[in-house]
Structure formats: structure tokens, C-alpha cells
Scaffold this motif. Structure first.
Motif, PDB file in Angstrom:
ATOM      1  N   PRO A 118      -8.388   2.190  43.414  1.00 43.11           N
ATOM      2  CA  PRO A 118      -8.340   3.667  43.547  1.00 43.11           C
ATOM      3  C   PRO A 118      -6.985   4.071  43.883  1.00 43.11           C
ATOM      4  CG  PRO A 118      -9.471   2.590  45.066  1.00 43.11           C
ATOM      5  CD  PRO A 118      -8.707   1.397  44.445  1.00 43.11           C
ATOM      6  N   ASN A 119      -6.771   5.203  44.171  1.00 39.49           N
ATOM      7  CA  ASN A 119      -5.567   5.694  45.104  1.00 39.49           C
ATOM      8  C   ASN A 119      -5.884   6.628  46.056  1.00 39.49           C
ATOM      9  OD1 ASN A 119      -5.079   8.392  44.387  1.00 39.49           O
ATOM     10  ND2 ASN A 119      -4.190   7.586  42.226  1.00 39.49           N
ATOM     11  N   ILE A 120      -4.939   6.901  47.281  1.00 36.12           N
ATOM     12  CA  ILE A 120      -5.136   7.425  48.274  1.00 36.12           C
ATOM     13  C   ILE A 120      -5.522   9.019  48.175  1.00 36.12           C
ATOM     14  CG2 ILE A 120      -2.844   8.409  49.261  1.00 36.12           C
ATOM     15  CD1 ILE A 120      -5.656   6.476  51.190  1.00 36.12           C
ATOM     16  N   ASN A 121      -5.273   9.516  46.912  1.00 40.69           N
ATOM     17  CA  ASN A 121      -5.405  11.024  46.566  1.00 40.69           C
ATOM     18  C   ASN A 121      -6.976  11.139  46.617  1.00 40.69           C
ATOM     19  OD1 ASN A 121      -3.003  11.689  46.393  1.00 40.69           O
ATOM     20  ND2 ASN A 121      -2.675  11.392  44.232  1.00 40.69           N
ATOM     21  N   GLY A 171      -2.315   3.240  41.433  1.00 39.65           N
ATOM     22  CA  GLY A 171      -2.361   3.139  42.706  1.00 39.65           C
ATOM     23  C   GLY A 171      -1.332   3.349  43.653  1.00 39.65           C
ATOM     24  N   ALA A 172      -0.138   2.716  43.842  1.00 40.88           N
ATOM     25  CA  ALA A 172       1.075   2.712  44.356  1.00 40.88           C
ATOM     26  C   ALA A 172       1.923   3.931  44.126  1.00 40.88           C
ATOM     27  CB  ALA A 172       1.971   1.581  44.630  1.00 40.88           C
ATOM     28  N   SER A 173       2.094   4.211  43.028  1.00 41.23           N
ATOM     29  CA  SER A 173       3.151   5.242  42.654  1.00 41.23           C
ATOM     30  C   SER A 173       2.819   6.813  43.114  1.00 41.23           C
ATOM     31  CB  SER A 173       3.233   5.470  40.996  1.00 41.23           C
ATOM     32  OG  SER A 173       2.376   6.250  40.463  1.00 41.23           O
ATOM     33  N   VAL A 174       1.755   6.812  43.719  1.00 41.82           N
ATOM     34  CA  VAL A 174       1.512   8.093  44.543  1.00 41.82           C
ATOM     35  C   VAL A 174       2.207   8.427  45.659  1.00 41.82           C
ATOM     36  CG1 VAL A 174      -0.923   8.523  43.710  1.00 41.82           C
ATOM     37  CG2 VAL A 174      -0.665   7.282  45.829  1.00 41.82           C
ATOM     38  N   ALA A 175       2.708   7.297  46.139  1.00 42.72           N
ATOM     39  CA  ALA A 175       3.794   7.375  47.312  1.00 42.72           C
ATOM     40  C   ALA A 175       5.152   7.767  46.600  1.00 42.72           C
ATOM     41  CB  ALA A 175       3.800   5.856  48.146  1.00 42.72           C
TER      42      ALA A 175
END
Ligand SMILES: NC(=O)C1=CN([C@@H]2O[C@H](COP(=O)(O)OP(=O)(O)OC[C@H]3O[C@@H](n4cnc5c(N)ncnc54)[C@H](O)[C@@H]3O)[C@@H](O)[C@H]2O)C=CC1
Ligand SMILES: O=C(O)[C@@H]1CCC=N1
Length: 269
Positions: A118-121, A171-175
Motif C-alpha cells: 500500500p502507500n501512506i495516502n 509505494g515509495a514515490s508518494v514521497a
């Protein structure tokens, strides 16, 4: 169906909050964490149960989510073999880098295992979640896992050979996206606009641009061309980004994340 969570950090909190905000009864959710304090806090916030040990969580659950950092799995799984063998729950791992093969090797034989990124959004129900599974998972179990992760955003099945790639861009690229918006807002601040206002404008612009890419069917570079008026302002920024290595930096960042994901997978870190 009863759901257990081992770990109660950023991701698990987002998942449990998403579930309980979308019809899952907290009474059917069991959570533990290292200090138990964070599990107790999360459980209280969501009407769920906090447990003293991972063994208790497994004994109570049909689905057990491994929500600890990847390197902690090697620490905790050996001591949980008997608990898993006795209950045989569906195991869901959200750990970066840890493959279905690694999980199968470190769990009792023939366990159904689902790997999820998942991602943090997820915190606002906007995760882009990827999912793959081993052959022991039934269609019904897969649907149950998809339904859980649908409470925190969109869910797509991704073949495991692309899971590392998905983990970078999903997952990571939201950052990276957060960094881009902050950089724009900081530049606007430098030019005299209040940061809060600038950040809202930058975020709305990125949101609109994302929708444009998704809905227009046009290639990003075709859209870039439509913004760049001949002899105008935008082309100055576009060529400056190119000269400063914008694309090269993004590709290098992608490669660095993927390499770390692979290192975790190989157990090197
Ligand atoms: N943070 C993110 O954006 C994303 C994280 N993930 C994955 O989610 C997993 C968790 O990441 P975060 O929530 O960010 O970490 P976190 O550091 O916020 O939470 C980790 C949790 O594990 C618990 N824990 C540590 N050792 C334990 C033990 N021995 N027994 C029981 N619980 C223990 C801690 O108490 C804490 O509640 C990682 O595997 C990560 O790869 C996946 C996608 C996105
Ligand atoms: O940084 C990490 O390891 C996790 C995995 C993807 C997003 N966050």
C-alpha cells in the motif's frame, strides 16, 4: 472473519482506521505491537482489541497482517511457527522487499500468503495498493484481502516479478511527489507568497495534472507541449529542469529505491 495485525505503526494504523471507517467491526480486529502501547492506542481509537503477544493475535485471527519493518520479520517469525501451524490463518505481508518465497520459507508449509504494497495516502483513503499471492490462497481469501485494502484506496493485482517496480512507483514515490510540491511552494515563498497558500496551489496543480494524465489519454510530453507557448514562459522552466537533470534525478531515485528493495529481498539489510 477476524483480522489480526502484528505491528501498529504508520501503515497498520491507516489500514485499521480505513477498515473501521468502512464497515469492519473493531471487535473482529486484534492488534499487537512491540511496546503494546501503540497497539492499545490504535485499538482504543478504533474499538478494536489489543493483545499482549503476536501469538494471541494469531490464535484469534483468520487473517494475520504482518505490519512490522521487513528486518523484524526474521526476528519474530521463528518464534511464531507453532502459533501459525496451529491456526493456519491467511497471512498478509506489507513488508517492502520480502517475497512470497521468503515468507513461505519462514512460515509453516503450505500457508496461504498474500503480499501487499500500500502507500501512506491510505490515511485519507487514497492508497494505490498492489497485491500478489501464492497458490495456496483461495479466490474467497483473495477477495477478502482486496476488500480490506479497498477501504484505503484502489487495489490492483500485480505479478510478483513486477512487485519491486510497483513498490517504487506505487509505494515509495508518494514521497517524491510530496518533495516536488514542497519545492514548488518553497520557491513561491522565496518569491514572496505565503508558504501555506503556495503549498495548496502546488498540490491542487499536481492533483489536476494527475487527473489530466489519467483522463486525457494524452502522453505527458504532448501535454507539456500544450503548456509551452512559443517563446513563452513555461519552456524556460522545462529546459531548466532538463539542464538541471530533473529526469535523471527521478530515474536515479527510482533505481536507488528498487536496489534497496532487492537488497531487503536478498536479506542483505
Ligand atoms: N510507511 C509506509 O509508507 C509504508 C510501509 N510499508 C511497510 O509497512 C511495514 C511497517 O512500516 P511502518 O508502518 O512505516 O513502520 P512503523 O515503524 O511505523 O511501525 C512498525 C510497527 O512494528 C512494531 N514492532 C516492531 N517490532 C515488533 C515486534 N517484535 N513485535 C510486534 N510488533 C513490533 C512497532 O511497535 C510498530 O508498531 C514495513 O514493512 C514497510 O515496509 C509498506 C508500504 C508503505
Ligand atoms: O520506505 C519504505 O521502506 C516503505 C516501503 C514503501 C514505502 N515505504
Amino acid at each position: 472473519m477476524k483480522f489480526g495485525f502484528i505491528g501498529a505503526g504508520n501503515m497498520v494504523s491507516a489500514i485499521v482506521k480505513g477498515m473501521t471507517a468502512n464497515g469492519y467491526d473493531g471487535k473482529n480486529i486484534f492488534i499487537t505491537s512491540k511496546t503494546v502501547t501503540s497497539a492499545a492506542k490504535l485499538a482504543e481509537a478504533c474499538g478494536a482489541n489489543s493483545c499482549q503477544t503476536a501469538g494471541e493475535v494469531i490464535a484469534a485471527s483468520d487473517v494475520v497482517v504482518l505490519g512490522v519493518k521487513p528486518h523484524i520479520l526474521a526476528e519474530i517469525l521463528p518464534g511464531l511457527q507453532a502459533d501459525f501451524a496451529a491456526k493456519k490463518p491467511l497471512v498478509v505481508s506489507i513488508a517492502a522487499g520480502k517475497t512470497l518465497a521468503y515468507l513461505a520459507e519462514n512460515l509453516p508449509k503450505d500457508m496461504p500468503i498474500v503480499r501487499v504494497m500500500p502507500n501512506i495516502n491510505a490515511k485519507i483513503g487514497a492508497s494505490t495498493t498492489g497485491i500478489c499471492h501464492n497458490d495456496a490462497v483461495t479466490a474467497e481469501q483473495l477477495e477478502a484481502v482486496k476488500a480490506v485494502f479497498a477501504t484505503i484506496g484502489s487495489v490492483a493485482e500485480i505479478p510478483e516479478n513486477h512487485f519491486g517496480i510497483f513498490s517504487v512507483i506505487g509505494g515509495a514515490s508518494v514521497a517524491f511527489a510530496y518533495m516536488y510540491m514542497d519545492a514548488l511552494a518553497r520557491a513561491a515563498l522565496k518569491a514572496g507568497m505565503p508558504k501555506k497558500q503556495a503549498l495548496e496551489i502546488a498540490a491542487e496543480t499536481v492533483k489536476g495534472s494527475a487527473e489530466m494524465v489519467l483522463k486525457s489519454g494524452e502522453a505527458p510530453w504532448s501535454l507539456v507541449d500544450q503548456v509551452c507557448s512559443p517563446g513563452g514562459t513555461t519552456i524556460e522552466g522545462v529546459t531548466t529542469l532538463q539542464a538541471k537533470g530533473f529526469e535523471a534525478a527521478v530515474v536515479a531515485a527510482f533505481d536507488a529505491v528498487l536496489e534497496k528493495d532487492k537488497k531487503i529481498g536478498r536479506g542483505e539489510v
